[in-house]
Design a protein around this motif. Structure first.
Motif, PDB file in Angstrom:
ATOM      1  N   LEU A 144       0.846  -1.200   0.000  1.00 18.64           N
ATOM      2  CA  LEU A 144       0.000   0.000   0.000  1.00 18.64           C
ATOM      3  C   LEU A 144       0.881   1.249   0.000  1.00 18.64           C
ATOM      4  CD1 LEU A 144      -2.572  -1.339   2.623  1.00 18.64           C
ATOM      5  CD2 LEU A 144      -2.888  -1.138   0.140  1.00 18.64           C
ATOM      6  N   ASP A 145       2.163   1.028  -0.179  1.00 19.39           N
ATOM      7  CA  ASP A 145       3.120   2.126  -0.185  1.00 19.39           C
ATOM      8  C   ASP A 145       3.605   2.311  -1.631  1.00 19.39           C
ATOM      9  OD1 ASP A 145       5.540   3.511   1.599  1.00 19.39           O
ATOM     10  OD2 ASP A 145       6.241   2.634  -0.279  1.00 19.39           O
ATOM     11  N   ARG A 146       3.502   3.536  -2.130  1.00 19.80           N
ATOM     12  CA  ARG A 146       3.785   3.764  -3.563  1.00 19.80           C
ATOM     13  C   ARG A 146       5.169   3.276  -3.986  1.00 19.80           C
ATOM     14  NH1 ARG A 146       0.178   7.192  -2.258  1.00 19.80           N
ATOM     15  NH2 ARG A 146      -1.573   7.483  -3.689  1.00 19.80           N
ATOM     16  N   ASP A 147       6.181   3.596  -3.181  1.00 12.93           N
ATOM     17  CA  ASP A 147       7.553   3.219  -3.580  1.00 12.93           C
ATOM     18  C   ASP A 147       7.728   1.710  -3.559  1.00 12.93           C
ATOM     19  OD1 ASP A 147       8.300   5.768  -4.015  1.00 12.93           O
ATOM     20  OD2 ASP A 147       9.013   6.094  -1.959  1.00 12.93           O
ATOM     21  N   GLN A 174       8.535  -0.933  -6.492  1.00 15.39           N
ATOM     22  CA  GLN A 174       9.673  -1.871  -6.417  1.00 15.39           C
ATOM     23  C   GLN A 174       9.249  -3.307  -6.680  1.00 15.39           C
ATOM     24  OE1 GLN A 174      12.335  -2.105  -2.944  1.00 15.39           O
ATOM     25  NE2 GLN A 174      11.801   0.031  -2.599  1.00 15.39           N
ATOM     26  N   ILE A 175       8.211  -3.759  -5.970  1.00 19.03           N
ATOM     27  CA  ILE A 175       7.865  -5.188  -6.071  1.00 19.03           C
ATOM     28  C   ILE A 175       7.271  -5.535  -7.434  1.00 19.03           C
ATOM     29  CG2 ILE A 175       5.526  -5.145  -5.034  1.00 19.03           C
ATOM     30  CD1 ILE A 175       6.492  -7.721  -3.462  1.00 19.03           C
ATOM     31  N   THR A 176       6.634  -4.534  -8.066  1.00 21.77           N
ATOM     32  CA  THR A 176       6.051  -4.791  -9.396  1.00 21.77           C
ATOM     33  C   THR A 176       7.009  -4.381 -10.514  1.00 21.77           C
ATOM     34  OG1 THR A 176       5.040  -2.610  -9.420  1.00 21.77           O
ATOM     35  CG2 THR A 176       3.661  -4.420  -8.620  1.00 21.77           C
ATOM     36  N   ARG A 177       8.140  -3.844 -10.155  1.00 20.94           N
ATOM     37  CA  ARG A 177       9.137  -3.299 -11.089  1.00 20.94           C
ATOM     38  C   ARG A 177       8.494  -2.259 -12.024  1.00 20.94           C
ATOM     39  NH1 ARG A 177      11.081  -8.836 -11.828  1.00 20.94           N
ATOM     40  NH2 ARG A 177      12.983  -9.182 -10.653  1.00 20.94           N
ATOM     41  N   GLY A 178       7.927  -1.224 -11.399  1.00 21.89           N
ATOM     42  CA  GLY A 178       7.468  -0.097 -12.207  1.00 21.89           C
ATOM     43  C   GLY A 178       5.988   0.221 -12.123  1.00 21.89           C
TER      44      GLY A 178
END
Ligand code: SAM
Length: 330
Positions: A122-125, A129-133
């Motif tokens: 739920l955190d934008r950064d 990161q986890i979705t790579r973009g």
């Protein structure tokens, strides 16, 4: 159809494409996967034919997945055709939600009213990161769109990776307090080439449940509330509008109740998520085989179902299958 272990196999998961607009770190290699050529992907009419035979054989439930199903052109029209199949009782969709703002209304009108949205942070950064973009706002807008369109239930699938997003477990649980969502924690599986450090990433759902239980009162839901709850253990939250689900493929096999086959975009019918036995349907479909031959092939996949997969928490989770999850469709 009964498999060799007397399980009634009546649920088909269909990966309509191996393409995806995200590259989740635990699902897909950074460089992408070697994509099946367009000609080698089952056409929608071929998928419809397989489903109509499966329904004739007793299948009643279908889930559309991918890759990302919403990136395939013509998906809405395909869903509408699927909906017309008599005897098919339940059609649902698993999506990463990125394109949902655009498609929610059309999918709903096409007849898909149950949806699972994959969301790991739920955190934008962290989401990026986890979705790579990926852009988290796209998913939030997608969730708002499915709420507005009237989807029910709305389920959020969350994979917790130890040391990365385990500090967000309570944020996800709070979502189910305020909204009528079912938040489902799925244990990370060592499925593909990307999960080489699985033992380090893995957190048993038991620990997540303890964390949530320290803050909220969880009560197990007796029976199944939704037809699509499957192997999830569902809990209500006192004073909450939603539910929490735990799916424990690693720490607690649910093979004894497995009722599914998986049709992949390349036309292979897979008997078990975690085993590589498959039956090729595409060759038969392309030479316009008769219904009897198709039925036999589906029956062969049912007979290939193993009693259980051999994922084991005690062997440092080294067991893997050769396909990536983004290929199999989760
Ligand atoms: N693109 C769609 C989506 O994101 O929901 C459908 C395909 S995706 C492969 C389906 C589900 O598989 C997602 O919820 C994803 O988190 C889950 N998944 C992928 N790799 C996994 C793994 N190694 N362990 C557990 N779940 C995994």
């Amino acid at each position: 159809m009964l498999d060799p272990y007397n399980r009634d196999i009546n649920y088909l998961r269909i990966s309509v494409t191996d393409r995806c607009n995200l590259r989740c770190t635990y699902c897909r290699p950074m460089e992408g996967i070697s994509l099946t050529g367009h000609e080698d992907i089952l056409r929608y009419e071929e998928i419809l034919r397989v489903v109509s035979r499966a329904v004739a054989l007793g299948f009643v439930k279908v889930r559309l997945t991918g890759g990302e199903p919403l990136v395939r052109r013509g998906f809405v029209e395909f869903a509408a055709e699927l909906k017309k199949l008599k005897g098919l009782e339940d059609i649902s969709l698993t999506t990463n939600g990125i394109l949902l703002e655009k498609y929610a209304d059309a999918i709903f009108k096409a007849g898909i009213t149950r949806i699972n949205i994959s969301l790991d942070s739920l955190d934008r950064d962290k989401y990026r990161q986890i979705t790579r973009g990926g852009n988290l706002d796209d998913v939030f807008n997608g969730i708002a769109a499915v709420e507005k369109a009237g989807f029910s239930p709305i389920k959020i699938n969350t994979v917790i990776v130890k040391g990365f997003n385990d500090n967000e477990v309570m944020d996800f649980a709070r979502l189910a307090m305020g909204k009528p969502f079912q938040i489902r924690f799925i244990e990370i599986m060592p499925v593909s080439s990307v999960n080489t450090g699985h033992a380090e990433d893995f957190l048993p759902n038991r620990e997540l449940m303890e964390t949530i239980g320290r803050h909220f009162r969880l009560a197990p839901l007796a029976g199944k509330k939704h037809k699509s709850d499957g192997p999830a253990r569902i809990y209500t939250l006192q004073d909450g509008r939603g539910e929490i689900g735990f799916i424990d493929p690693v720490s607690d096999h649910f093979c004894a109740t497995c009722n599914r086959l998986r049709l992949m975009a390349d036309g292979k019918l897979r008997a078990c998520l975690l085993k590589d036995e498959e039956v090729d349907l595409k060759a038969a479909l392309r030479r316009k085989c008769g219904d009897g031959e198709l039925d036999d092939l589906i029956g062969r996949a049912v007979r290939l179902k193993p009693e259980k997969h051999d994922l084991d928490c005690t062997d440092r989770h080294l067991k893997k299958c050769h396909r990536d999850m983004s290929d199999i469709g989760g």
